[in-house]
Design an enzyme around this catalytic site. Structure first.
Site, PDB file in Angstrom:
ATOM      1  N   LYS A  42      41.354  33.429  -2.279  1.00 16.70           N
ATOM      2  CA  LYS A  42      42.428  32.811  -2.929  1.00 16.70           C
ATOM      3  C   LYS A  42      42.225  31.399  -2.793  1.00 16.70           C
ATOM      4  O   LYS A  42      41.302  31.086  -1.930  1.00 16.70           O
ATOM      5  CB  LYS A  42      43.806  33.159  -2.594  1.00 16.70           C
ATOM      6  CG  LYS A  42      44.069  34.751  -2.465  1.00 16.70           C
ATOM      7  CD  LYS A  42      44.462  35.430  -3.888  1.00 16.70           C
ATOM      8  CE  LYS A  42      44.217  36.727  -3.865  1.00 16.70           C
ATOM      9  NZ  LYS A  42      45.266  37.590  -3.435  1.00 16.70           N
TER      10      LYS A  42
HETATM   11  C1  LIG Z   1      45.808  39.138  -3.105  1.00 17.02           C
HETATM   12  C2  LIG Z   1      47.249  39.460  -3.823  1.00 17.02           C
HETATM   13  C3  LIG Z   1      47.933  40.014  -3.066  1.00 17.02           C
HETATM   14  C4  LIG Z   1      47.913  40.603  -1.699  1.00 17.02           C
HETATM   15  O1  LIG Z   1      47.787  39.791  -0.857  1.00 17.02           O
HETATM   16  P1  LIG Z   1      47.101  40.151   0.699  1.00 17.02           P
HETATM   17  O2  LIG Z   1      46.864  38.803   1.415  1.00 17.02           O
HETATM   18  O3  LIG Z   1      45.603  40.464   0.377  1.00 17.02           O
HETATM   19  O4  LIG Z   1      47.715  41.090   1.158  1.00 17.02           O
HETATM   20  C5  LIG Z   1      49.314  40.670  -3.970  1.00 17.02           C
HETATM   21  N1  LIG Z   1      49.336  40.066  -5.187  1.00 17.02           N
HETATM   22  C6  LIG Z   1      48.237  39.541  -5.872  1.00 17.02           C
HETATM   23  C7  LIG Z   1      48.669  39.277  -7.175  1.00 17.02           C
HETATM   24  C8  LIG Z   1      47.198  39.286  -5.411  1.00 17.02           C
HETATM   25  O5  LIG Z   1      46.131  38.605  -6.222  1.00 17.02           O
END
Ligand SMILES: *Cc1c(COP(=O)(O)O)cnc(C)c1O
Length: 445
Positions: free
Chosen positions: A210
């Protein structure tokens, strides 16, 4: 490079043994910039590694990050958590989603969006998307509302926000809250307001890929005092920070409030240190990515058989988790999206891939195999194959994703992206029709 120069100089394709368009290394992600090394060492030596650690006389970094991130998003409060998935679970639970409640979820998104609903005891109702943004289709949401609808999970996918005006209108008419998943949209704006601040609760992921990351991590934001209080206790096994006047050095910094069933979803102080540093860099990085994407949009808008994302006018500032191209198979000699992505990957020396598989066929989404499916009547309700998602499937077979870290490259990197797409399209007829593994997508986040 013009098309005629390409035909002379660049055939055959790199994937077929020819020269690659780009041999320069791509920007590293994540990149430990700023003071992150020093901040981690400070935590290491501070004897405060966790939210549940003792009060040292100094506010924990978790708290400092919460304050700074809430301000960044434009919400009153932020509750940091250990994963984006935990933020979704805490948010759904804070919103009182429980057994049998229906939650509307886009059919094209990361599996955690739907599995969080299941974890909360809800029934994920998969809804189709808008091809121009790859986000929820408001018309499809409206058609999916029932008396059992308890929330709408609006996901801002890749580089565009969901249509928040329409979704807010539909949610208000139905009397249900919007939960905004902004895991891919830290810093995006809807009519000047921050992604995550428009719904009852907004959630974020700070997982490795991210744009703001501590390896693993997440946050929920809200401007509702009651929801904030529930979120804080839900993430802390029913505990919350001790009122500042009652803090005692060496004693645990949490008071046991209870009143609901929580879990431990705390972020560690090491992660908070990384997030504080990352947040310093984020506005400048978001601006660079937006500028690079604007350049790419300009280049690709002239290329036949390639379409860029068309955001809603309300999406006044876009951020980029992935830059998205949609390619028309007809203009690419009928080659599958996996074949096209593999060929572009070979030209660029970096992993280019299609989107998620739609959740009604995604191998990681198996709610009908969850223990809840043993409840009377639940197997059929949970079976994702009962939902039809034609547009999600159409776009999953067309979209080509470029990770946001590529947008932090220099002019040569950006030119290489354009050139590699044009080159692969030009020579697509030389490629096999399908990949050897029959286009079994493995797309990760
Ligand atoms: C990455 C992501 C998640 C989950 O996040 P984690 O930190 O991996 O648990 C949920 N929703 C979206 C849209 C994502 O891109």
């Amino acid at each position: 490079m013009s098309a005629s120069e390409l035909s002379a100089a660049s055939a055959p394709l790199a994937i077929l043994g020819g020269p690659a368009v780009c041999s320069a290394p791509w920007p590293k992600w994540p990149d430990a910039g700023g003071r992150s090394r020093d901040s981690l060492l400070e935590v290491l030596e501070s004897s405060r590694w966790a939210v549940s650690g003792p009060w040292t006389g100094r506010p924990p970094l978790d708290m400092e990050f919460a304050t700074r991130f809430a301000a960044f998003v434009g919400a009153r409060w932020c509750v940091p958590v250990d994963h984006g998935s935990s933020a979704l679970l805490a948010a759904l639970t804070a919103l009182d989603v429980g057994p049998g409640d229906e939650v509307i979820v886009p059919g094209l998104t990361w599996v955690a969006c739907a599995s969080a609903v299941l974890r909360a005891g809800g029934i994920p109702i998969l809804v189709d998307i808008d091809p121009n943004t790859l986000c929820l289709s408001p018309a499809a949401v409206e058609a999916a509302i029932t008396p059992r609808t308890a929330a709408i999970l609006a996901v801002h996918l890749y580089s565009a926000m969901a249509e928040m005006d329409e979704l807010s209108r539909i949610a208000a008419a139905a009397g249900v809250p919007i939960l905004e998943d902004a895991a891919q949209a830290h810093g995006a704006l809807w009519r000047g307001r921050g992604a995550g601040s428009l719904g009852a609760i907004g959630t974020f992921s700070m997982q490795q890929g991210k744009v703001l990351t501590s390896g693993e991590g997440g946050a929920a934001v809200t401007s509702d005092a009651g929801l904030r209080d529930r979120l804080e206790r839900l993430r802390g096994d029913g505990r919350r920070y001790t009122a500042s006047a009652q803090r005692v050095i060496g004693r645990q910094d949490l008071e046991e409030v209870g009143g609901l069933q929580g879990w431990n979803m705390h972020l560690s102080e090491f992660q908070a240190a990384l997030l504080l540093e990352g947040l310093e860099q984020l506005p400048e990085q978001n601006a660079r990515r937006a500028q690079a994407a604007q350049f790419l949009d300009g280049e690709f808008d002239g290329l036949e058989g390639v379409a860029t994302i068309r955001p809603y006018p309300g999406n006044t500032h876009r951020t980029y988790y992935h830059y998205v191209l949609r390619i028309e198979p007809d203009a690419w000699a009928g080659r599958s999206i996996d074949v096209a992505c593999e060929a572009v990957s070979a030209e660029l020396g970096v992993w280019i891939h299609p989107p998620y598989q739609p959740l009604n066929v995604h191998p990681l989404f198996q709610p009908q195999r969850h223990p809840f499916a043993r409840l009377p009547g639940w197997t059929a309700k949970l079976d994702p194959r009962r939902f039809e998602l034609p547009e999600a499937h159409r776009q999953a077979d067309r979209a080509m994703l470029f990770h946001h870290s590529m947008l932090l490259g220099d002019e040569r990197h950006l030119a290489a992206i354009v050139e590699s797409v044009a080159k692969v399209q030009r020579y697509a007829h030389l490629l096999p029709i399908h990949t050897s593994n029959h286009d079994q997508h493995r797309h990760g986040h």
